[in-house]
Scaffold this active site. Structure first.
Site, PDB file in Angstrom:
ATOM      1  N   ASN A  75     -14.039  -0.776  12.904  1.00  0.00           N
ATOM      2  CA  ASN A  75     -13.879  -2.026  13.643  1.00  0.00           C
ATOM      3  C   ASN A  75     -14.535  -1.926  15.026  1.00  0.00           C
ATOM      4  O   ASN A  75     -15.327  -2.789  15.415  1.00  0.00           O
ATOM      5  CB  ASN A  75     -12.384  -2.300  13.808  1.00  0.00           C
ATOM      6  CG  ASN A  75     -12.047  -3.766  13.637  1.00  0.00           C
ATOM      7  OD1 ASN A  75     -12.876  -4.545  13.179  1.00  0.00           O
ATOM      8  ND2 ASN A  75     -10.838  -4.129  13.987  1.00  0.00           N
ATOM      9  N   PHE A  76     -14.194  -0.855  15.737  1.00  0.00           N
ATOM     10  CA  PHE A  76     -14.763  -0.673  17.076  1.00  0.00           C
ATOM     11  C   PHE A  76     -16.287  -0.592  17.025  1.00  0.00           C
ATOM     12  O   PHE A  76     -16.989  -1.172  17.854  1.00  0.00           O
ATOM     13  CB  PHE A  76     -14.215   0.613  17.713  1.00  0.00           C
ATOM     14  CG  PHE A  76     -12.745   0.584  18.048  1.00  0.00           C
ATOM     15  CD1 PHE A  76     -12.088  -0.606  18.333  1.00  0.00           C
ATOM     16  CD2 PHE A  76     -12.010   1.774  18.098  1.00  0.00           C
ATOM     17  CE1 PHE A  76     -10.728  -0.621  18.650  1.00  0.00           C
ATOM     18  CE2 PHE A  76     -10.656   1.762  18.415  1.00  0.00           C
ATOM     19  CZ  PHE A  76     -10.022   0.572  18.686  1.00  0.00           C
ATOM     20  N   ASP A 133       2.684  -0.896  12.915  1.00  0.00           N
ATOM     21  CA  ASP A 133       1.581   0.044  13.073  1.00  0.00           C
ATOM     22  C   ASP A 133       2.189   1.414  13.390  1.00  0.00           C
ATOM     23  O   ASP A 133       2.948   1.546  14.347  1.00  0.00           O
ATOM     24  CB  ASP A 133       0.721  -0.423  14.263  1.00  0.00           C
ATOM     25  CG  ASP A 133      -0.689   0.119  14.211  1.00  0.00           C
ATOM     26  OD1 ASP A 133      -1.113   0.616  13.155  1.00  0.00           O
ATOM     27  OD2 ASP A 133      -1.377   0.041  15.251  1.00  0.00           O
ATOM     28  N   PRO A 134       1.896   2.445  12.596  1.00  0.00           N
ATOM     29  CA  PRO A 134       2.525   3.748  12.880  1.00  0.00           C
ATOM     30  C   PRO A 134       2.167   4.244  14.278  1.00  0.00           C
ATOM     31  O   PRO A 134       1.038   4.081  14.743  1.00  0.00           O
ATOM     32  CB  PRO A 134       1.933   4.661  11.793  1.00  0.00           C
ATOM     33  CG  PRO A 134       1.557   3.743  10.685  1.00  0.00           C
ATOM     34  CD  PRO A 134       1.105   2.475  11.358  1.00  0.00           C
ATOM     35  N   ASN A 158      -6.587   9.058   7.638  1.00  0.00           N
ATOM     36  CA  ASN A 158      -7.555   8.296   8.436  1.00  0.00           C
ATOM     37  C   ASN A 158      -8.985   8.807   8.351  1.00  0.00           C
ATOM     38  O   ASN A 158      -9.541   9.338   9.310  1.00  0.00           O
ATOM     39  CB  ASN A 158      -7.102   8.264   9.900  1.00  0.00           C
ATOM     40  CG  ASN A 158      -5.806   7.484  10.025  1.00  0.00           C
ATOM     41  OD1 ASN A 158      -4.725   8.045   9.861  1.00  0.00           O
ATOM     42  ND2 ASN A 158      -5.889   6.202  10.261  1.00  0.00           N
ATOM     43  N   GLY A 168      -2.649   1.029  22.498  1.00  0.00           N
ATOM     44  CA  GLY A 168      -3.682   1.972  22.088  1.00  0.00           C
ATOM     45  C   GLY A 168      -3.214   3.407  22.143  1.00  0.00           C
ATOM     46  O   GLY A 168      -3.990   4.333  21.932  1.00  0.00           O
ATOM     47  N   TYR A 227       0.831  -1.205   0.000  1.00  0.00           N
ATOM     48  CA  TYR A 227       0.000   0.000   0.000  1.00  0.00           C
ATOM     49  C   TYR A 227       0.864   1.254   0.000  1.00  0.00           C
ATOM     50  O   TYR A 227       0.757   2.104  -0.891  1.00  0.00           O
ATOM     51  CB  TYR A 227      -0.902  -0.021   1.227  1.00  0.00           C
ATOM     52  CG  TYR A 227      -1.895   1.107   1.304  1.00  0.00           C
ATOM     53  CD1 TYR A 227      -2.973   1.161   0.434  1.00  0.00           C
ATOM     54  CD2 TYR A 227      -1.772   2.105   2.265  1.00  0.00           C
ATOM     55  CE1 TYR A 227      -3.903   2.192   0.508  1.00  0.00           C
ATOM     56  CE2 TYR A 227      -2.700   3.132   2.357  1.00  0.00           C
ATOM     57  CZ  TYR A 227      -3.764   3.170   1.476  1.00  0.00           C
ATOM     58  OH  TYR A 227      -4.672   4.194   1.554  1.00  0.00           O
TER      59      TYR A 227
END
Lengths: 330, 330
Positions: free
Chosen positions: B191-192, B275-276, B175, B208, B146
């Site tokens: 997702n959440f 994951d950034p 985002n 998180g 990506y």
């Protein structure tokens, strides 16, 4: 049953040296060389008389065949800034669409090798550059067609390794030079030599204090041969830095060539936009993967050998007009 | 004569909102929407009754037509890690081979717009990220299909601007979330919400504390509409950061959603590779190019609206099984 091998860009500078090495293999059944002669030259393969060689004139992104190959070596790409800056779309096609085409031509369990570049590091903020360095490339800049299509082709191959389980070999080459470079290639060593042997005026862009790690082609091809097929038991697919880790400024090379060719002199020119300031491989992984290999030929020796070759070419009437670098507003 | 416009990925999340905006245009003669319904959904366009719309089911890299277009908007790409990690080769094809195909379909003087991504910055070492930041992307990593195909497509378009003089508009989106996200999209907000409304267990990967700048789709599409066609006199082709510059941690969003949905709770899971850690747009250029634009909708408001939309979808039987993230050895 012998191996069916395909090499793209096999009439090019590095490609034709690789063809010579491939044809030394006893386990080789057929070698398909695909080249569109954009930067490759038929003369680079003219010495070969081997019935296993099948030379196909085609863009690699358009090449179609019903055959599958045990090994594919993807070298099709211009490597010199004036060449790829003139035709950036074609450069992206050769690297990436070429690779997308080729990965479908592997037999199950086949191996795909790819010549990536130290340009994936861009203008590096870390020296020497280890493979883990993520680079400093302007993806909208004048060198981006080359840098980013090499990066994206790496991404493709590592994802093919992950999702399809294909075996890969990805090398990052650092400023390779030597016989069979096009006289009109346009990169520093070949440019200086062509200029020294014709009009005598070596064009030095910027201060000349930008450094490179000049790798003589015989040394580099020794490493590629070992990594791509010769050494058994390699499980590391790359990326693997391959180069000479002696860092020399462009000005030093120019001055050395001036010292070799009577009448040659240096002409200072404005800098090329986004010309990397430095470049030197961290060879830690290379020494582990290819124990005992190192670049043995000094730049002094390599330049002399290349000078002899260029002189011979010019006496036999090769094209020697090096193109000007593409001028860009930055 | 009205404008002939093509949009790839027009049945997708952002694409379908863009189609709604495009069909408000009085100067639009035809709108060709090309979508392969990989991540796009027919329901996203089901409300449209406009004879100017021509929906074609095709991969954008395979799409062929004799027509040329005044404006092309290239949005075809999955945008969620589990989707592109499952099919990285297809992701590269959609972005880059799609763009290579589309640039040949422009009329002379035509304009090509492209949705790039804040992922070109990788895991950024600079915050907020200005467009000049060259990024920190691992071109061999699990997100590379990506990140690198977006980077290389940017390179292609800037090189087309330079060598062919085509007009381009390149945005980097941060985002985006909101109605018409697939319930099984797999990114944090959707997702959440899917999880909260079904089994109630929100999967939080890592601590998180990774931050994002959540852009509500209406705000983002306002900016895209202005940049891509509405505002006259724009001479800047990009890259242009577009997003909300309020930086919020993933955990904060999860906790907020838990506060909205009775019975919802958080389940801690191992971190996702690469994951950034942070992501926030520097909007300095955006404010100059699109004066007066800003992301007005707070994440609290945007999440509520999206929650309502998801609840409505679930009541109408949409798929809600969010896929697990791809697990990788790093």
């Amino acid at each position: 049953m012998g191996k069916k091998v395909l090499i793209s860009g096999g009439a090019g500078f590095i490609g034709s040296h690789m063809v010579d090495r491939l044809l030394r293999r006893n386990d080789l059944e057929t070698l398909v060389v695909v080249d569109n002669f954009w930067t490759g030259l038929a003369t680079n393969l003219a010495h070969i008389r081997d019935p296993r060689l099948n030379l196909v004139t085609s863009n690699i992104e358009d090449f179609a065949t019903g055959d599958k190959f045990d090994e594919i070596i993807h070298l099709a790409s211009p490597a010199s800034p004036p060449w790829y800056m003139r035709e950036p779309i074609r450069t992206i096609r050769a690297n990436l669409v070429g690779a997308l085409n080729l990965v479908e031509m592997l037999v199950p369990g086949g191996r795909m090798s790819f010549a990536s570049t130290s340009e994936v590091y861009g203008d590096p903020l870390v020296t020497p550059q280890p493979e883990s360095y993520r680079g400093f490339v302007d993806c909208t800049g004048p060198r981006s067609s080359y840098d980013e299509s090499k990066r994206c082709t790496e991404a493709l191959l590592f994802e093919c390794q992950r999702t399809r389980g294909i075996e890969i070999r990805v090398v990052r080459l650092f400023n390779v030079y030597g016989p069979r470079t096009r006289p009109d290639d346009g990169r520093a060593v070949s440019n200086f030599l062509s200029q020294a042997l014709t009009h005598g005026e070596l064009t030095l862009y910027g201060e000349g204090d930008q450094t490179r790690s000049w790798g003589y082609v015989d040394d580099i091809v020794d490493a590629l041969e070992r990594f791509f097929w010769l050494d058994s038991g390699i499980t590391y697919g790359g990326p693997l830095n391959v180069g000479n880790d002696r860092e020399i400024s462009v000005a030093e090379v120019a001055n050395y060539i001036v010292s070799l060719v009577p009448g040659a002199r240096i002409k200072m020119c404005p800098p090329i936009p986004q010309d990397p300031t430095n470049r030197r491989p961290d060879l830690t992984i290379c020494r582990q993967v290819l124990p005992g290999w190192q670049a043995n030929i000094t730049y002094e020796e390599g330049v002399k050998r290349t000078l002899d070759w260029f002189r011979d070419q010019i006496q036999h009437g090769a094209e020697t007009d090096a193109p000007s670098p593409v001028r860009l507003e930055d």
